[in-house]
Enzyme design. Structure first.
Site, PDB file in Angstrom:
ATOM      1  N   SER A 112       0.839  -1.207   0.000  1.00 44.89           N
ATOM      2  CA  SER A 112       0.000   0.000   0.000  1.00 44.89           C
ATOM      3  C   SER A 112       0.867   1.247   0.000  1.00 44.89           C
ATOM      4  O   SER A 112       2.041   1.187  -0.376  1.00 44.89           O
ATOM      5  CB  SER A 112      -0.950  -0.035   1.206  1.00 44.89           C
ATOM      6  OG  SER A 112      -1.944   0.950   1.077  1.00 44.89           O
ATOM      7  N   ASN A 113       0.325   2.379   0.399  1.00 48.16           N
ATOM      8  CA  ASN A 113       1.064   3.643   0.422  1.00 48.16           C
ATOM      9  C   ASN A 113       0.616   4.476   1.621  1.00 48.16           C
ATOM     10  O   ASN A 113      -0.235   4.046   2.389  1.00 48.16           O
ATOM     11  CB  ASN A 113       0.836   4.392  -0.899  1.00 48.16           C
ATOM     12  CG  ASN A 113      -0.640   4.641  -1.140  1.00 48.16           C
ATOM     13  OD1 ASN A 113      -1.279   5.396  -0.420  1.00 48.16           O
ATOM     14  ND2 ASN A 113      -1.208   3.967  -2.139  1.00 48.16           N
ATOM     15  N   ARG A 114       1.178   5.673   1.769  1.00 52.87           N
ATOM     16  CA  ARG A 114       0.962   6.462   2.978  1.00 52.87           C
ATOM     17  C   ARG A 114      -0.293   7.331   2.960  1.00 52.87           C
ATOM     18  O   ARG A 114      -0.479   8.166   3.835  1.00 52.87           O
ATOM     19  CB  ARG A 114       2.174   7.359   3.232  1.00 52.87           C
ATOM     20  CG  ARG A 114       3.434   6.598   3.558  1.00 52.87           C
ATOM     21  CD  ARG A 114       4.545   7.555   3.974  1.00 52.87           C
ATOM     22  NE  ARG A 114       5.843   6.910   3.959  1.00 52.87           N
ATOM     23  CZ  ARG A 114       6.281   6.092   4.906  1.00 52.87           C
ATOM     24  NH1 ARG A 114       5.529   5.836   5.965  1.00 52.87           N
ATOM     25  NH2 ARG A 114       7.477   5.546   4.806  1.00 52.87           N
ATOM     26  N   SER A 115      -1.138   7.177   1.988  1.00 51.97           N
ATOM     27  CA  SER A 115      -2.345   8.013   1.932  1.00 51.97           C
ATOM     28  C   SER A 115      -3.230   7.785   3.155  1.00 51.97           C
ATOM     29  O   SER A 115      -3.492   6.644   3.536  1.00 51.97           O
ATOM     30  CB  SER A 115      -3.139   7.673   0.663  1.00 51.97           C
ATOM     31  OG  SER A 115      -4.392   8.313   0.706  1.00 51.97           O
TER      32      SER A 115
END
Ligand code: CTP
Ligand code: CA
Length: 225
Positions: free
Chosen positions: A33-36
């Site tokens: 995933s990512n840091r959003s």
């Protein structure tokens, strides 16, 4: 808040917003995933509901409360997000892709938990996800289409290129290398780029404040369309 902002700017309009970071499964218990945080998309959905729009928020997994007056649909990965956005797109007036979509996903998802005993080095092969926003841009018929661009350098240049390539009406460009902008912070530093080549640059402000500005610009854009 309602008294301050609610002017009924989007009364009778159907708006779809995506938010958060997609989670691309590696196996039943792990993902990429990512840091959003989802904050920007949630702020836009909330602001649009305060302007009396009929709002559907297509949300990746987040820790955020559902804004009042907003219909929510949860998705996990890019392909689910793609299906959800497309299912609402044809009869919406505006679509905003604020989600941070993983560009890649594991090519195969293990059906059972991967055990460390069987791998000293683990290679996970990745394959590209569909570009959801590009697809919406290809099939739009009068919808006001808004995208985001998170960049670390040449923000306006990259933003202009994405606006054109994805056939957008407006693009929100963020310099994520600046302190107080981008992922997982409550503020943003944004430039709004339009398809006629004009642009507006804004100082650092909260994502809630920026959400109201974006909604105002969408209502202006819809009047012209
Ligand atoms: N986007 C999308 N589907 C993808 C990737 C991105 O719909 N598979 C959308 C994002 O929601 C955002 C916009 O496209 O509104 C720009 O995303 P960004 O990651 O900045 O651009 P990319 O086209 O993915 O290019 P790159 O990451 O290589 O800069
Ligand atoms: Ca990307």
């Amino acid at each position: 808040e309602k008294a301050l902002f609610g002017k009924g700017l989007l009364k009778g309009k159907k708006i779809i917003v995506s938010a958060g970071g997609t989670q691309e499964a590696i196996d039943p218990v792990r993902y990429i995933s990512n840091r959003s945080s989802g904050r920007m998309g949630y702020a836009i959905a909330r602001a649009a509901a305060m302007e009396d729009a009929d709002v559907t928020l297509v949300s990746c997994t987040t820790a955020l409360p559902v804004p009042s007056g907003v219909k929510i649909e949860y998705v996990r990965d890019a392909r689910e997000l793609c299906r959800a956005m497309n299912s609402h797109f044809d009869d919406c007036d505006a679509a905003i892709m604020a989600a941070a979509v993983s560009d890649y996903r594991p090519k195969v998802q293990a059906t059972q938990k991967i055990k460390k005993e069987s791998h000293d080095v683990l290679n996970i092969e990745l394959t590209q996800n569909p570009d959801i926003l590009y697809g919406l841009g290809q099939k739009k018929k009068g919808q006001f289409l808004v995208g985001f661009a998170a960049e670390t350098n040449d923000v306006i240049e990259h933003g202009k290129e994405k606006l054109k390539r994805k056939n957008l009406d407006m693009l929100v460009a963020n310099d994520v290398a600046m302190p107080g902008a981008g992922f997982n912070v409550p503020t943003n530093i944004a430039s709004l780029l339009y398809k006629d080549g004009t642009m507006e640059q804004y100082p650092k402000m909260t994502k809630d404040e920026l959400g109201h500005i974006i909604v105002e610009k969408i209502s202006e854009g819809l009047k012209q369309q």
